[in-house]
Write an enzyme that holds these catalytic residues in place. Structure first.
Site, PDB file in Angstrom:
ATOM      1  N   ASP A  42    -107.238 -27.411  14.669  1.00 54.69           N
ATOM      2  CA  ASP A  42    -106.524 -26.139  14.824  1.00 54.69           C
ATOM      3  C   ASP A  42    -105.304 -26.384  15.703  1.00 54.69           C
ATOM      4  OD1 ASP A  42    -107.679 -23.009  14.308  1.00 54.69           O
ATOM      5  OD2 ASP A  42    -105.942 -23.205  15.644  1.00 54.69           O
ATOM      6  N   ASP A  70    -101.336 -29.196  14.409  1.00 58.22           N
ATOM      7  CA  ASP A  70    -100.421 -28.188  13.855  1.00 58.22           C
ATOM      8  C   ASP A  70    -100.046 -28.694  12.465  1.00 58.22           C
ATOM      9  OD1 ASP A  70     -98.223 -26.745  13.027  1.00 58.22           O
ATOM     10  OD2 ASP A  70     -97.183 -26.832  14.955  1.00 58.22           O
ATOM     11  N   ASN A  97    -107.088 -24.643   5.224  1.00 60.51           N
ATOM     12  CA  ASN A  97    -107.348 -23.241   5.560  1.00 60.51           C
ATOM     13  C   ASN A  97    -106.306 -22.663   6.516  1.00 60.51           C
ATOM     14  OD1 ASN A  97    -109.179 -20.788   6.175  1.00 60.51           O
ATOM     15  ND2 ASN A  97    -108.870 -21.758   8.174  1.00 60.51           N
ATOM     16  N   TYR A 163     -94.877 -14.569   3.510  1.00 63.85           N
ATOM     17  CA  TYR A 163     -96.272 -15.012   3.384  1.00 63.85           C
ATOM     18  C   TYR A 163     -96.664 -15.090   1.905  1.00 63.85           C
ATOM     19  CZ  TYR A 163    -101.415 -14.733   3.865  1.00 63.85           C
ATOM     20  OH  TYR A 163    -102.768 -14.957   3.788  1.00 63.85           O
ATOM     21  N   LYS A 167     -97.598 -18.420  -0.298  1.00 63.94           N
ATOM     22  CA  LYS A 167     -98.916 -18.567  -0.920  1.00 63.94           C
ATOM     23  C   LYS A 167     -98.785 -18.721  -2.437  1.00 63.94           C
ATOM     24  CE  LYS A 167    -101.874 -18.138   2.605  1.00 63.94           C
ATOM     25  NZ  LYS A 167    -102.854 -19.166   2.978  1.00 63.94           N
TER      26      LYS A 167
HETATM   27  N1  NAD Z   1    -108.283 -12.566   6.519  1.00 66.56           N
HETATM   28  C1  NAD Z   1    -107.832 -12.239   5.333  1.00 66.56           C
HETATM   29  O1  NAD Z   1    -107.911 -11.087   4.917  1.00 66.56           O
HETATM   30  C2  NAD Z   1    -107.231 -13.289   4.440  1.00 66.56           C
HETATM   31  C3  NAD Z   1    -106.948 -12.936   3.127  1.00 66.56           C
HETATM   32  C4  NAD Z   1    -106.397 -13.890   2.271  1.00 66.56           C
HETATM   33  C5  NAD Z   1    -106.151 -15.163   2.723  1.00 66.56           C
HETATM   34  N2  NAD Z   1    -106.427 -15.496   4.010  1.00 66.56           N
HETATM   35  C6  NAD Z   1    -106.137 -16.876   4.421  1.00 66.56           C
HETATM   36  O2  NAD Z   1    -107.282 -17.423   5.041  1.00 66.56           O
HETATM   37  C7  NAD Z   1    -106.883 -18.462   5.926  1.00 66.56           C
HETATM   38  C8  NAD Z   1    -107.617 -18.297   7.241  1.00 66.56           C
HETATM   39  O3  NAD Z   1    -107.214 -17.091   7.851  1.00 66.56           O
HETATM   40  P1  NAD Z   1    -108.209 -16.151   8.671  1.00 66.56           P
HETATM   41  O4  NAD Z   1    -108.267 -14.869   7.970  1.00 66.56           O
HETATM   42  O5  NAD Z   1    -109.466 -16.864   8.985  1.00 66.56           O
HETATM   43  O6  NAD Z   1    -107.322 -15.885   9.965  1.00 66.56           O
HETATM   44  P2  NAD Z   1    -107.405 -16.415  11.465  1.00 66.56           P
HETATM   45  O7  NAD Z   1    -106.122 -15.981  12.061  1.00 66.56           O
HETATM   46  O8  NAD Z   1    -108.673 -16.007  12.078  1.00 66.56           O
HETATM   47  O9  NAD Z   1    -107.431 -18.002  11.293  1.00 66.56           O
HETATM   48  C9  NAD Z   1    -106.297 -18.765  11.056  1.00 66.56           C
HETATM   49  C10 NAD Z   1    -106.449 -20.036  11.884  1.00 66.56           C
HETATM   50  O10 NAD Z   1    -105.334 -20.884  11.581  1.00 66.56           O
HETATM   51  C11 NAD Z   1    -104.856 -21.422  12.804  1.00 66.56           C
HETATM   52  N3  NAD Z   1    -103.445 -21.813  12.664  1.00 66.56           N
HETATM   53  C12 NAD Z   1    -102.361 -21.019  12.640  1.00 66.56           C
HETATM   54  N4  NAD Z   1    -101.260 -21.758  12.527  1.00 66.56           N
HETATM   55  C13 NAD Z   1    -101.657 -23.047  12.461  1.00 66.56           C
HETATM   56  C14 NAD Z   1    -100.978 -24.289  12.338  1.00 66.56           C
HETATM   57  N5  NAD Z   1     -99.640 -24.350  12.280  1.00 66.56           N
HETATM   58  N6  NAD Z   1    -101.704 -25.418  12.292  1.00 66.56           N
HETATM   59  C15 NAD Z   1    -103.060 -25.383  12.374  1.00 66.56           C
HETATM   60  N7  NAD Z   1    -103.753 -24.248  12.512  1.00 66.56           N
HETATM   61  C16 NAD Z   1    -103.058 -23.092  12.551  1.00 66.56           C
HETATM   62  C17 NAD Z   1    -105.049 -20.308  13.815  1.00 66.56           C
HETATM   63  O11 NAD Z   1    -105.032 -20.791  15.150  1.00 66.56           O
HETATM   64  C18 NAD Z   1    -106.412 -19.762  13.399  1.00 66.56           C
HETATM   65  O12 NAD Z   1    -107.469 -20.409  14.031  1.00 66.56           O
HETATM   66  C19 NAD Z   1    -105.362 -18.388   6.036  1.00 66.56           C
HETATM   67  O13 NAD Z   1    -104.775 -19.390   5.241  1.00 66.56           O
HETATM   68  C20 NAD Z   1    -105.049 -17.014   5.465  1.00 66.56           C
HETATM   69  O14 NAD Z   1    -103.761 -16.959   4.914  1.00 66.56           O
HETATM   70  C21 NAD Z   1    -106.966 -14.594   4.880  1.00 66.56           C
END
Ligand code: NAD
Length: 257
Positions: A42, A70, A97, A163, A167
């Site tokens: 992360d 990152d 992810n 975004y 995606k």
């Molecule tokens: N939550 C939703 O409704 C949803 C819907 C569709 C897609 N997603 C996708 O699911 C994935 C996970 O998101 P989530 O919902 O668990 O959100 P979240 O914010 O809880 O988790 C995202 C994680 O990514 C980490 N992160 C951010 N930038 C980063 C970087 N540059 N390098 C490494 N890590 C990084 C953050 O620190 C965090 O731990 C994402 O790709 C998001 O686009 C989420």
């Protein structure tokens, strides 16, 4: 192979990015329960959350490696992959992810915000796929699962934003790699979740009015839990999906149907 064996990740090594919380953390924990050793990374590695997830993985009897990475930085990715190989000797599964972005209408968005979002979601995914695939090729097997979004499928928000564009690029990236890598025994797929109860969606679930609107729009009257996406990712990463490649598995309770 036995029914349950198809879904087993026994003795496989997985990398999950963005794994300190949310969908990434749920996936890493489920993978460990399915038998994998997991490298979790992360951008935020000093908050204690990543170490806590590593602790849960170890409680399942599997090995865990917590790394700061990152995904928008190639040097961090190379370090993550090398340390995983140094520790576990191989990489069988990659889950891209890590994701997010800076909101704002495309009309108003600054160059910096555009670059931030595209570098994180699109370039980050590309660079992780490239770095890990090079190691998978040597072993002639592997599975990559990218975490996309239903926002890649059509413009669902009132205000357009980078975004969704990033995606949407991820979908073609998934499909391009899915055509290039089978000759090396590697499958590449993606999940496209709808609204999932994570920190990313906190502005919605912590606001009763927005949550009520979501309940009305959702076919199930609720937001999904991260574990409900993790199980779809497990399927795509496992041998149960041996003939599934270049696929977008929509995990939205039917919202986009
Ligand atoms: N939550 C939703 O409704 C949803 C819907 C569709 C897609 N997603 C996708 O699911 C994935 C996970 O998101 P989530 O919902 O668990 O959100 P979240 O914010 O809880 O988790 C995202 C994680 O990514 C980490 N992160 C951010 N930038 C980063 C970087 N540059 N390098 C490494 N890590 C990084 C953050 O620190 C965090 O731990 C994402 O790709 C998001 O686009 C989420």
């Amino acid at each position: 192979m036995e029914f349950c064996g198809l879904f087993s990740l026994k003795d496989r090594v997985a990398i999950v990015t963005g794994a300190r919380r949310g969908i990434g953390a749920a996936t890493a924990i489920l993978f460990a329960q399915a038998g994998a050793d997991v490298a979790i990374s992360d951008i935020e590695a000093g908050t204690g959350e990543l170490d806590a997830i590593a602790g849960i993985i170890k409680q399942s009897g599997r090995r865990a490696l917590a790394l700061k990475c990152d995904v928008s930085l190639k040097s961090d990715i190379d370090n993550m992959v090398q340390k995983t190989i140094d520790t576990f000797g191989q990489v069988d599964i990659l889950v891209n992810n890590a994701g997010g972005g800076r909101p704002g209408s495309l009309l108003e968005l600054s160059e910096d915000d555009w670059n931030f979002t595209l570098n994180l979601n699109l370039k980050g995914c590309f660079q992780c796929c490239q770095a890990v695939a090079k190691h998978m090729i040597a072993r002639e097997k592997g599975a990559i699962v990218n975490v996309n979004s239903v926002e890649s499928l059509r413009a669902v928000r009132d205000i357009s934003h980078a975004y969704a564009v990033s995606k949407s690029g991820m979908t073609l990236l998934t499909r391009q790699f899915a055509r290039e890598l089978p000759k090396h025994g590697i499958r590449v797929n993606e999940v496209a979740p709808g609204s999932i109860r994570t920190e990313m969606m906190k502005p919605v679930w912590s606001d009763p009015e927005r949550m009520e609107r979501l309940r009305t729009m959702s076919l199930w009257g609720r937001m999904a839990e991260p574990e409900e996406v993790a199980s779809a990712i497990l399927f795509l990463a496992s041998d149960a999906a041996s003939w599934v490649n270049g696929h977008t598995l929509i995990v939205d309770g039917g919202y986009m149907a």
